[in-house]
Each structure stands twice: as C-alpha cells, then as structure tokens.
Scaffold this motif. Sequence first.
Motif, PDB file in Angstrom:
ATOM      1  N   MET A   1       0.833  -1.198   0.036  1.00  0.00           N
ATOM      2  CA  MET A   1      -0.183  -0.057  -0.062  1.00  0.00           C
ATOM      3  C   MET A   1       0.827   1.157   0.013  1.00  0.00           C
ATOM      4  SD  MET A   1      -2.926   0.828   2.801  1.00  0.00           S
ATOM      5  CE  MET A   1      -4.113   1.974   2.209  1.00  0.00           C
ATOM      6  N   CYS A   2       0.673   2.150  -1.010  1.00  0.00           N
ATOM      7  CA  CYS A   2       1.502   3.278  -1.199  1.00  0.00           C
ATOM      8  C   CYS A   2       2.996   3.078  -1.161  1.00  0.00           C
ATOM      9  CB  CYS A   2       1.174   4.398   0.164  1.00  0.00           C
ATOM     10  SG  CYS A   2      -0.485   4.709  -0.015  1.00  0.00           S
ATOM     11  N   GLY A   3       3.426   1.910  -1.499  1.00  0.00           N
ATOM     12  CA  GLY A   3       4.782   1.809  -1.452  1.00  0.00           C
ATOM     13  C   GLY A   3       5.449   1.642  -0.224  1.00  0.00           C
ATOM     14  N   ILE A   4       4.544   1.516   1.070  1.00  0.00           N
ATOM     15  CA  ILE A   4       5.166   1.619   2.231  1.00  0.00           C
ATOM     16  C   ILE A   4       4.811   0.109   3.049  1.00  0.00           C
ATOM     17  CG2 ILE A   4       5.055   2.765   4.476  1.00  0.00           C
ATOM     18  CD1 ILE A   4       5.004   5.287   2.876  1.00  0.00           C
ATOM     19  N   LEU A   5       3.580  -0.314   3.056  1.00  0.00           N
ATOM     20  CA  LEU A   5       2.937  -1.094   3.678  1.00  0.00           C
ATOM     21  C   LEU A   5       2.627  -2.365   2.892  1.00  0.00           C
ATOM     22  CD1 LEU A   5       1.950  -1.996   6.683  1.00  0.00           C
ATOM     23  CD2 LEU A   5      -0.290  -0.772   5.936  1.00  0.00           C
ATOM     24  N   GLU A   6       2.844  -3.623   3.400  1.00  0.00           N
ATOM     25  CA  GLU A   6       2.334  -4.750   2.795  1.00  0.00           C
ATOM     26  C   GLU A   6       1.602  -5.470   3.671  1.00  0.00           C
ATOM     27  OE1 GLU A   6       5.720  -6.862   1.638  1.00  0.00           O
ATOM     28  OE2 GLU A   6       6.455  -5.670  -0.041  1.00  0.00           O
ATOM     29  N   PHE A   7       0.427  -6.122   3.061  1.00  0.00           N
ATOM     30  CA  PHE A   7      -0.310  -7.061   3.792  1.00  0.00           C
ATOM     31  C   PHE A   7      -0.196  -8.270   3.026  1.00  0.00           C
ATOM     32  CE2 PHE A   7      -2.150  -2.812   3.919  1.00  0.00           C
ATOM     33  CZ  PHE A   7      -2.334  -2.722   5.320  1.00  0.00           C
ATOM     34  N   PRO A   8      -0.121  -9.472   4.113  1.00  0.00           N
ATOM     35  CA  PRO A   8       0.229 -11.074   3.527  1.00  0.00           C
ATOM     36  C   PRO A   8      -0.929 -11.526   3.175  1.00  0.00           C
ATOM     37  CG  PRO A   8       0.413 -10.719   5.866  1.00  0.00           C
ATOM     38  CD  PRO A   8       0.326  -9.235   5.427  1.00  0.00           C
ATOM     39  N   VAL A   9      -0.746 -12.318   1.900  1.00  0.00           N
ATOM     40  CA  VAL A   9      -1.770 -13.234   1.570  1.00  0.00           C
ATOM     41  C   VAL A   9      -1.535 -14.466   1.739  1.00  0.00           C
ATOM     42  CG1 VAL A   9      -3.134 -13.684  -0.505  1.00  0.00           C
ATOM     43  CG2 VAL A   9      -2.460 -11.247  -0.048  1.00  0.00           C
ATOM     44  N   GLU A  10      -2.517 -15.473   2.293  1.00  0.00           N
ATOM     45  CA  GLU A  10      -2.053 -16.939   2.376  1.00  0.00           C
ATOM     46  C   GLU A  10      -3.330 -17.482   1.491  1.00  0.00           C
ATOM     47  OE1 GLU A  10      -2.264 -17.645   6.590  1.00  0.00           O
ATOM     48  OE2 GLU A  10      -0.267 -16.214   6.911  1.00  0.00           O
ATOM     49  N   ARG A  11      -2.985 -18.518   0.771  1.00  0.00           N
ATOM     50  CA  ARG A  11      -3.882 -19.079   0.031  1.00  0.00           C
ATOM     51  C   ARG A  11      -4.363 -20.572   0.333  1.00  0.00           C
ATOM     52  NH1 ARG A  11      -6.708 -15.151  -2.200  1.00  0.00           N
ATOM     53  NH2 ARG A  11      -5.348 -13.556  -3.417  1.00  0.00           N
ATOM     54  N   GLU A  12      -3.643 -21.247   1.332  1.00  0.00           N
ATOM     55  CA  GLU A  12      -3.985 -22.397   1.878  1.00  0.00           C
ATOM     56  C   GLU A  12      -5.372 -22.419   2.456  1.00  0.00           C
ATOM     57  OE1 GLU A  12      -1.389 -20.803   2.804  1.00  0.00           O
ATOM     58  OE2 GLU A  12       0.340 -21.736   2.045  1.00  0.00           O
ATOM     59  N   GLY A  13      -6.087 -23.589   2.407  1.00  0.00           N
ATOM     60  CA  GLY A  13      -7.329 -23.853   2.991  1.00  0.00           C
ATOM     61  C   GLY A  13      -8.526 -23.250   2.241  1.00  0.00           C
TER      62      GLY A  13
ATOM     63  N   ASP B   1      -2.728   5.268   3.185  1.00  0.00           N
ATOM     64  CA  ASP B   1      -2.570   5.298   4.498  1.00  0.00           C
ATOM     65  C   ASP B   1      -1.824   4.208   5.052  1.00  0.00           C
ATOM     66  OD1 ASP B   1      -3.081   4.971   7.404  1.00  0.00           O
ATOM     67  OD2 ASP B   1      -5.157   5.420   7.369  1.00  0.00           O
ATOM     68  N   GLY B   2      -0.762   4.494   5.491  1.00  0.00           N
ATOM     69  CA  GLY B   2       0.176   3.370   6.070  1.00  0.00           C
ATOM     70  C   GLY B   2       0.328   3.465   7.564  1.00  0.00           C
ATOM     71  N   ALA B   3      -0.325   4.008   8.280  1.00  0.00           N
ATOM     72  CA  ALA B   3      -0.358   4.197   9.526  1.00  0.00           C
ATOM     73  C   ALA B   3      -1.389   3.646  10.627  1.00  0.00           C
ATOM     74  CB  ALA B   3      -0.007   5.661   9.892  1.00  0.00           C
ATOM     75  N   THR B   4      -2.458   3.706  10.043  1.00  0.00           N
ATOM     76  CA  THR B   4      -3.475   3.424  10.843  1.00  0.00           C
ATOM     77  C   THR B   4      -3.599   1.898  11.454  1.00  0.00           C
ATOM     78  OG1 THR B   4      -5.096   5.014   9.964  1.00  0.00           O
ATOM     79  CG2 THR B   4      -6.140   3.136  11.101  1.00  0.00           C
ATOM     80  N   SER B   5      -3.623   1.549  12.591  1.00  0.00           N
ATOM     81  CA  SER B   5      -3.634   0.054  13.023  1.00  0.00           C
ATOM     82  C   SER B   5      -4.882  -0.158  13.512  1.00  0.00           C
ATOM     83  CB  SER B   5      -2.675   0.147  14.009  1.00  0.00           C
ATOM     84  OG  SER B   5      -1.322   0.294  13.794  1.00  0.00           O
ATOM     85  N   VAL B   6      -5.097  -1.367  13.844  1.00  0.00           N
ATOM     86  CA  VAL B   6      -6.502  -1.993  14.019  1.00  0.00           C
ATOM     87  C   VAL B   6      -6.084  -3.045  15.224  1.00  0.00           C
ATOM     88  CG1 VAL B   6      -7.711  -1.638  12.159  1.00  0.00           C
ATOM     89  CG2 VAL B   6      -6.619  -3.617  12.205  1.00  0.00           C
ATOM     90  N   ALA B   7      -7.557  -3.178  15.950  1.00  0.00           N
ATOM     91  CA  ALA B   7      -7.322  -4.414  17.016  1.00  0.00           C
ATOM     92  C   ALA B   7      -8.817  -4.989  17.123  1.00  0.00           C
ATOM     93  CB  ALA B   7      -7.183  -3.533  18.431  1.00  0.00           C
ATOM     94  N   MET B   8      -8.702  -5.911  17.651  1.00  0.00           N
ATOM     95  CA  MET B   8      -9.981  -6.868  17.881  1.00  0.00           C
ATOM     96  C   MET B   8     -10.427  -7.076  19.451  1.00  0.00           C
ATOM     97  SD  MET B   8     -12.632  -8.247  16.288  1.00  0.00           S
ATOM     98  CE  MET B   8     -12.131  -8.169  14.678  1.00  0.00           C
ATOM     99  N   PRO B   9     -11.576  -6.781  19.950  1.00  0.00           N
ATOM    100  CA  PRO B   9     -12.021  -7.175  21.391  1.00  0.00           C
ATOM    101  C   PRO B   9     -11.888  -8.639  21.570  1.00  0.00           C
ATOM    102  CG  PRO B   9     -13.436  -5.618  20.267  1.00  0.00           C
ATOM    103  CD  PRO B   9     -12.709  -6.185  19.055  1.00  0.00           C
ATOM    104  N   ALA B  10     -11.814  -9.112  22.670  1.00  0.00           N
ATOM    105  CA  ALA B  10     -11.973 -10.567  23.063  1.00  0.00           C
ATOM    106  C   ALA B  10     -13.426 -11.241  22.577  1.00  0.00           C
ATOM    107  CB  ALA B  10     -12.064 -10.694  24.541  1.00  0.00           C
ATOM    108  N   GLY B  11     -13.097 -12.386  21.795  1.00  0.00           N
ATOM    109  CA  GLY B  11     -14.485 -12.875  21.082  1.00  0.00           C
ATOM    110  C   GLY B  11     -14.646 -12.805  19.768  1.00  0.00           C
TER     111      GLY B  11
END
Length: 441
Positions: free
Chosen positions: A5-17, A239-249
């Motif tokens: 993303m924008c030459g700065i941030l990469e998101f991995p891609v998994e194709r198994e399953g 946008d290479g800076a915004t981070s995310v989180a997930m509540p329990a469950g």
Amino acid sequence: MSFRMCGILEFPVEREGAAYMSMWQGQLAGARNWQEYRGALHTYREDGPAFARLPDLSEDMAGRGIPGLKAYTGVATYSALVDPHSSKRPKWDQVELLVRICAEHRREPDAEAVVADWAAAYHRCGGDPGPRFPAPDPAPAPTPAPAPAAPGDTPSAASTVWGNRRIRFAAVAVVVLTLAGLGIRGIVGPGGGEGTDTADAKGGTSSPGASPSGTGAAGSADKGPLFLTSSWPTLQDCDGATSVAMPAGGPPLTSFLAQNVDFRKDVTAKGGATWGAGHLYLTLSAEAGKTVVIQGIRPATPRPTPIGPPAWIALTQGGCGDAYNRVFEYDLDQAVLTDKGVDRKPPPGEKPANAKPLGSGFTVSADDPAVIRVDVTACQGNYEWGLFVDYVHAGQSYRRQLGPFRSMGVRGKDTVDYAPDPETRLYGKAGGPPQSAVLCP
C-alpha cells in the motif's frame, strides 16, 4: 503473495485452506433486491478511489471505447448509486462504470470477471444489463426427493438432528448476508453501517436517542433527501499508519490475512476497532433538485461507551500524507468533538472544501456535495461510539445516525501485538516493548 500500500505497507496473503469470500462478494452473492445490491456496491467502493476523484476517473474510463459507457461528472451521482437505503433499480451503465474504476484501483487480476459477477447479480435482482451480459443459464432442476425409506432404513435420530442444524445454519447465513447488504452490520458486530433518518420533535415526530447498539430507531416514512455515505477507518488514497485491534471473542487476525486487499476495513466491519487513531469520512449530498442544510454533527451519546481491552492488535509500520479536507477532531477520552475547519490549502486544480460553519450557511446538493473527515482518537480507554448528523430540508428537521464504531487505546494483560516482519512483511508477534497507540503519547 502480498499487497503493498503506497509503497510502504504490505499485507500478506495466504492461499491455503478454503477459498476466502470477501465481504462484498458475500453481499453480492446474497443480493436479491436493489437495496442489497446497492449495499454490496457500497462495500466494494470502500476500497476504491475517493469520491472526489470519480468524475475524472469516469472520463478516463469512458474514453476507452467500452460500449455503452459514458462519463458521469457529478460526485452526487456516485453517492446516490451506493446508497444502501434506496430500493430503486440503479442504471447499469453507472454500475459498470463504478465497478470498472474500483476494479482497476484495487488491481483486480480479472476485471472482466468482476464486471460479469455484478451483471449476473443485476439479472438476479430483476434488471437487464444489456446484450453484452446475457442472463445466466437457469439453475438446474432440483434433485428429486428420495424414495421412501424401507423398514430398517429410517435415519437415526443423530443424523436427523444434524440435518436440521445444517438447514438452520444455511438460513442464518442468508439472513446475515441480506442484512449486510442493507448496511445493517450490528448482526456480526459493530462496524460503521449507514444510519437512519428520523424526523425530530420540530417536525412533529419523536426523535430517537442512541440505543445501546447505536442503531437507533427505524427511519420515518418521510425519509429526508440527504445522501450520506461513510468510510472508516483509513485515510483515503494512502494510509500506512492506521492500526486496528479486535476485542475478546472476535475473529483471529489470521482470518483477515487471506485476502489480497487492505484488511483493516474488514476488521472494523466485523467488530474490530482502530488502535489509537482512526478516520471517518462523510460524503454529504442530496437528491437532484434539492438543497439540504447541515445543521450540526455531534456525538450520539454524551460520552462514548467503555468496552473491554483488545485481544489482539495489528500494528502497521509506515505512513504517507493525508488528503485536503474539512476536518473535525473527536477526542474520545475527553468526549469532545471539535470543528477544526479546513486543514490546508487545496492542491492545484482541486475545488476548495466548504469552510463555512455548520448551520444555515453550510448547504449540500447534488451539484455541490461536501466531504468531511472526522479524526478520532482514543488513548486512555477503549470505546464504542457514534455520531448524529442533523440537517434541514424545506423546514423539516431530520437526524441521521452513524455507528456504532469502536476505538481502542489501552491494552489488557492478555493483549497480543502483531506487526509485519521488516524483511518478509509477514505478520507475526511483535517483539520489543509495547508501542503506544497511534497518535498517542
């Protein structure tokens, strides 16, 4: 594979399953009416270009000689097209134009196949996209019912129970897809769905307060003429800076890494939150020939609702410039929403943002839409929150409710941090001391 993303941030891609079905694909597969169809289109456009760029991009796309395509130069056209509340059949040439623009922006490997999927769903909802997209072959005839079981062949109680459960699971899946297509996301977790229009006390009907889920009451019969679309939680374009989180469950991070797109919007759409800072875009316009006065934007509750700490955090490493916008800042810790005005001078050739105070001087129409960015921060707590947009048309006051959204800034004792490896860019458990939430001290 990975996505940069924008030459700065990469998101991995998994194709198994099992193959991963993204949110818009699930909505489109379940669409059986125009509200559901538009809801899927709303989701698909969220990972596309900013609304302000669509007129220019449409001229470029229409100039490529694709039969039946023409440019649409009004931002309000696209805002109305992706309105999940509208039950009107959209024009196919507008749908195809927007899908092609977004497919190119998303770097879809087979844009023609994507357009064909949208055309097939257009047929299914009762429309005709034209001779280039003939109706799909009819579904095969249902399998004949099995012959009556012979004595001694009666299914066991266990197999009957599991057969009933499978039927129930299928029904639940259809309901979830249908509601998602309508923009009602609270079924699977808060994530920033469209709000409802309700006439307030000035108009003679009661005005709902925010419910615990933030969805409010159903819209009034005399729905106002405001078109409002929203995008959360990343900055538009880059946008290479915004981070995310997930509540329990909530779902694990690995469930979001099997897609060739930025996963952060899917995280927030499925009950997740921003970590520290997030960005909510509101695109405001109106029905053709009508002008709406935006009276105010305010929190849906006096204070945001506290929620538990995150189970996991997906940190991003990088950043790039934000866009020119009319900006509000919402400090959730202090429960204060501030109008910061226009944040900078417009780039060359870009229309200046509306800098007028909200109220009688701040109007929007199909020919004069407005984009507002709300920068939201949470540093000292974890919250669920929403917004009201109050507006007036023809002397009638209305209120649109947005949310709920989630924002987090405080870890729990069991919170796990994930970050991309500097070399492989694949996500793993973060090393070193915990980092402060984004834009927090």
